[in-house]
Design an enzyme around this catalytic site. Structure first.
Site, short mmCIF file in Angstrom:
data_model
loop_
_atom_site.label_atom_id
_atom_site.label_comp_id
_atom_site.label_asym_id
_atom_site.label_seq_id
_atom_site.Cartn_x
_atom_site.Cartn_y
_atom_site.Cartn_z
N LYS A 260 25.39 -34.31 -18.68
CA LYS A 260 26.24 -35.00 -17.68
C LYS A 260 27.39 -34.13 -17.21
O LYS A 260 27.83 -34.24 -16.07
CB LYS A 260 26.76 -36.32 -18.22
CG LYS A 260 27.39 -36.28 -19.60
CD LYS A 260 26.35 -36.56 -20.65
CE LYS A 260 26.81 -36.18 -22.03
NZ LYS A 260 26.47 -37.14 -23.04
N ILE B 75 19.01 -46.12 -21.97
CA ILE B 75 18.89 -47.14 -20.91
C ILE B 75 18.41 -46.47 -19.62
O ILE B 75 19.05 -45.53 -19.16
CB ILE B 75 20.26 -47.82 -20.61
CG1 ILE B 75 20.94 -48.32 -21.88
CG2 ILE B 75 20.10 -48.94 -19.59
CD1 ILE B 75 22.35 -48.85 -21.65
N LYS C 261 29.76 -39.52 -16.71
CA LYS C 261 28.66 -40.46 -16.48
C LYS C 261 28.98 -41.39 -15.32
O LYS C 261 28.11 -41.69 -14.49
CB LYS C 261 28.39 -41.26 -17.75
CG LYS C 261 27.87 -40.40 -18.89
CD LYS C 261 27.92 -41.15 -20.21
CE LYS C 261 27.44 -40.30 -21.37
NZ LYS C 261 27.76 -40.89 -22.68
#
Ligand code: NAP
Ligand code: HSE
Length: 439
Positions: free
Chosen positions: A113, A144, A213
């Site tokens: 990230k 996720i 993120k």
């Protein structure tokens, strides 16, 4: 989306980095290889790996696989279709490795990230010009599939707000402190031992990792360029178990929240990461431990909630492998949902304009007139108090005064806190957190 005919040839991948996520990825591919091949129409074969220390026992059987000491050299030379970058860091070897892969028109999968937050748009332009994928599902919220959900599942909506618990380490620390009353440093050490924390855990606890993120999610959700510089970032270092207890008394939980919102008034974008107080009935309040969650609010879908493990070998590797499988199956979409050259640049909205309720804790000398001084300063700056709690002197005759404000503009509260700091009765800088209505 272009869908190529799956080929029977194995997809050849080279993995740079064999730490928590890299080793996890090798294990997922080994454990579920047959099902993975069936789902994407061809097997996935690891042809090369790179890490710093060849002698380290990683519990992996990689005897047949080419080893490179230099990950960028591997990206330049390995006989691979995909380079999987799992080293980390916005610069240095990770960046060199990804750039070398894209220069050869190889697909890239990364969990990095930091790299995407700082160089994502430039890398996406290179990848799209080369006609290859730059996949990064694992970079946000671990296991996720939130990138796919936003980029594909919710593609028909205008998403107007995203809120999330985006750092497993911080959520683990805050929920463990709350449940056990243990101290911050002790719980951080545990999160590091469990493989949740970044190589430099300051990135986690200072909110930087969550900001990376959030900046990526904002881009995918709003079709804007990744704009990490506009994210307001505060971490959890100064959240004490005392704050957690007081928050509970007032009926709140403290969570490190990432929030991105389109601002209807200015047409700009709000991006913030900070610890804040939320009501226990809010969807994010019940997300505990290393779990992450994202709440996306769109014009047609309404509110949708995504929750799962946000860090650790298995969940992160699960997302890495899904990205590799998309490449194996020939599924490719623009990196951030729309072509990188068409991503918008929108103004950011300054936090001073924020209007909301606030939690303020002041450690003051317990003597006559101190509370009147506090109340006077709040009155002068137009900050109205909703509730006040003062209880229990410390041994030094100091006392904590905890105030919940009515809705006020942040600029006014900041002026009040600045004036308070100059008051001799204040024994340490004020502790201030925002209260967010995320029900
Ligand atoms: P890690 O455990 O520290 O592993 C890093 C790996 O990179 C190690 O194998 C290390 O080699 C290798 N490496 C470091 N510098 C290198 C260099 N110059 N050349 C070649 N290899 C090098 O890190 P991680 O936790 O797996 O994280 C990897 C990436 O995934 C990061 O971008 C991180 O932000 C991201 N991520 C991690 C998680 C998580 O839960 N850990 C979750 C989501 C995303 P040695 O083993 O030989 O030292
Ligand atoms: N250090 C990160 C976290 C890893 O704690 O959430 C997952 O990105």
């Amino acid at each position: 989306m272009s869908v190529n005919q799956p080929q029977n040839q194995p997809l050849k991948i080279a993995i740079a980095g064999l730490g928590t996520v890299g080793a996890g990825t090798v294990k997922v591919l080994a454990a579920n290889g047959a099902a993975i091949a069936a789902r994407c129409g061809r097997p996935i074969s690891i042809v090369a790996v790179s890490a710093r220390d060849k002698t380290k026992d990683r519990g992996l059987s990689l005897g047949h696989v080419a080893w490179f000491d230099d990950a960028a050299e591997m990206a330049s030379k390995a006989n691979a279709d995909v380079i999987v970058e799992l080293i980390g860091g916005a610069e240095g070897m990770a960046r060199k490795c990804v750039e070398a892969a894209l220069a050869r028109k190889l697909h890239v999968v990364t969990a990095n990230k930091a790299l995407l937050a700082h160089h994502g748009v430039a890398l996406a332009k290179t990848a799209e010009a080369a006609g290859v994928s730059l996949n990064f599902e694992a970079a946000v919220a671990g296991g996720i599939p939130i990138i796919k959900a936003l980029r594909e599942g919710l593609a028909g909506n205008t998403v107007w707000r995203l809120t999330g618990i985006l750092n497993g380490t911080c959520n683990y620390i805050l929920s463990t402190m709350r449940a056990s009353g243990r101290e911050f440093a002790d719980v951080l050490k545990e999160a590091q031992d469990l493989g949740y924390a970044e190589a430099d855990p300051a990135f986690d606890i200072d909110g930087v990792d969550a900001a990376h993120k959030l900046a990526i999610l904002t881009s995918v959700a709003f079709g804007t360029e990744v704009d990490i510089k506009s994210v307001h970032i505060e971490g959890i270092r100064s959240v004490s178990s005392l704050d957690i207890q007081y928050a509970e008394e007032f009926g709140y939980r403290i969570k490190l929240i990432g929030l991105a919102e389109r601002d209807a008034k200015t047409g700009g974008v709000i991006q913030r990461v900070y610890p804040c107080l939320i009501k226990p009935e809010a969807p994010l309040a019940g997300v505990e431990g290393v779990f992450n969650a994202v709440v996306a609010e769109g014009d047609f879908v309404g509110k949708s909630v995504y929750e799962g493990r946000g860090a650790g070998a298995g969940p992160t590797a699960s997302a890495v492998v899904a990205d590799i499988m998309d490449i194996a199956a020939g599924r490719r979409v623009p990196t951030f949902g729309v072509p990188a050259s068409e991503l918008k640049i929108l103004p950011s909205v300054p936090l001073d304009q924020h209007v909301g309720e606030y939690y303020v804790r002041l450690l003051v000398t317990d003597r006559p007139g101190v509370f009147a001084d506090i109340a006077g300063i709040f009155r002068d700056e137009g900050v109205s108090m909703e509730s006040v709690l003062q209880r229990g002197r410390t041994q030094n005759a100091n006392v904590n005064v905890v105030i919940i404000t009515h809705k006020t503009q942040e600029l006014n509260l900041k002026k009040a806190l600045k004036r308070l700091q100059a008051n001799a009765a204040l024994m340490e800088p004020p502790h201030m957190m925002r209260i967010e209505n995320l029900d």
